[in-house]
Write a protein that holds these residues in place. Structure first.
Motif, PDB file in Angstrom:
ATOM      1  N   THR A 139      -0.187  -4.812   3.400  1.00  0.00           N
ATOM      2  CA  THR A 139      -1.000  -3.623   3.723  1.00  0.00           C
ATOM      3  C   THR A 139      -1.560  -3.374   2.594  1.00  0.00           C
ATOM      4  OG1 THR A 139       0.537  -1.974   3.011  1.00  0.00           O
ATOM      5  CG2 THR A 139       0.964  -2.912   5.264  1.00  0.00           C
ATOM      6  N   GLY A 160      -1.194   1.424   6.847  1.00  0.00           N
ATOM      7  CA  GLY A 160       0.101   0.686   6.604  1.00  0.00           C
ATOM      8  C   GLY A 160       1.088   1.237   7.283  1.00  0.00           C
ATOM      9  N   GLY A 178       2.873  -3.925   8.197  1.00  0.00           N
ATOM     10  CA  GLY A 178       3.355  -2.366   8.483  1.00  0.00           C
ATOM     11  C   GLY A 178       4.184  -2.084   9.748  1.00  0.00           C
TER      12      GLY A 178
END
Length: 286
Positions: A187, A13, A234
């Motif tokens: 994510t 992420g 992300g």
């Protein structure tokens, strides 16, 4: 000497993407995670792109682990320029349903971890009279949301912690504080939040179940129909984090998307970046 940055929660992420982005922009990156067995994807990127990233173990719920990582960086570089408090975990469960263990866990990961990591780096930043602490909070740090009250409570606490520090630490010691407030992030964070709660029983049951079903349906509808993108990648959030780190006069608060701005507007419209309130508090108390 190039700046260095300590980033927590870098296995996936925002933390993963931030590590790569900071390294590509001239930073020496100390990418940390609780379990280095999850470092394979990041290691592959480091090797492939020859990135200036060093991996360190750091569990934000373990003070000894935090202090050990900070000590290692100071021994190597003699300084820490930027701390990115990124490690966190989603949690969706009613307060009635949550166990004491779960409540302590969600608070430890999302709030206490930020406090203890910040506490560990502050003496060095104060001594060098420079530094920047960036905490990834959430729109949930400004706006309470259904079935997320325990997570939001931890993020509200983080926002208050950062705001309080900014009122008396920034000016004399040249240490800057910023809360980066994403909306939804597409994510592993989202996936793990659901898995964590569903694996331990229904997200909501009894009289809460029809309310939860309505909430879930609305969330799915917004994600599929909204003209304004709800879920960011992300990397998109990491780009905001880097922008903040490179800003000589960063805001106390910054949202990462139009959707995040819209959902928090009633809380932020009088002072979007939080700097007016910090000035007011300093004038009133100091």
């Amino acid at each position: 000497m190039n700046k260095n940055v300590l980033i927590t929660g870098t296995s996936t992420g925002v933390g993963f993407e931030s590590s790569i982005l900071f390294a590509k922009n001239g930073y020496k990156v100390y990418a940390t995670m609780r379990n280095l067995k999850k470092a394979t994807p990041l290691n592959e990127r480091i090797e492939k792109e020859n990135l200036n990233i060093e991996l360190l173990p750091l569990d934000v719920t373990d003070i000894n682990s935090i202090e050990s990582a900070v000590k290692t960086i100071i021994q190597k570089d003699g300084k820490i320029d930027v701390l990115v408090n990124n490690a966190g975990a989603g949690f969706a469960k009613t307060t009635e349903q949550a166990t004491e263990k779960e409540i302590r866990w969600v608070t430890d990961v999302n709030y206490h971890g930020t406090v203890f990591c910040t506490q560990a780096v502050l003496p060095f930043m104060r001594k060098q009279r420079s530094g920047q602490i960036i905490s990834i909070t959430s729109v949930g740090g400004l706006v309470g949301q259904p079935f997320n009250e325990l997570y939001c409570g931890a993020k509200f606490a983080t926002e208050g912690f950062m705001e309080g520090l900014a009122t008396y630490v920034s000016e004399p010691f040249n240490i800057k504080f910023t809360c980066v407030e994403p909306g939804g992030i597409a994510t592993e964070f989202m996936k793990s939040a659901v898995e964590k709660t569903t694996s331990e029983g229904q997200l909501a049951k009894g009289e809460y179940l029809p309310i939860f079903e309505k909430y879930l349906a609305g969330t799915q509808k917004r994600a599929s129909e909204s003209e304004v993108q709800v879920y960011q990648t992300g990397q998109e959030v990491a780009e905001v984090v880097l922008k903040v780190a490179n800003n000589e006069n960063p805001p106390l608060r910054i949202r990462t998307s139009e959707w995040a701005e819209n959902i928090t507007a009633l809380k932020t419209q009088a002072d979007p970046d939080g700097t007016k309130l910090v000035s007011q508090i300093k004038n009133n108390f100091l």
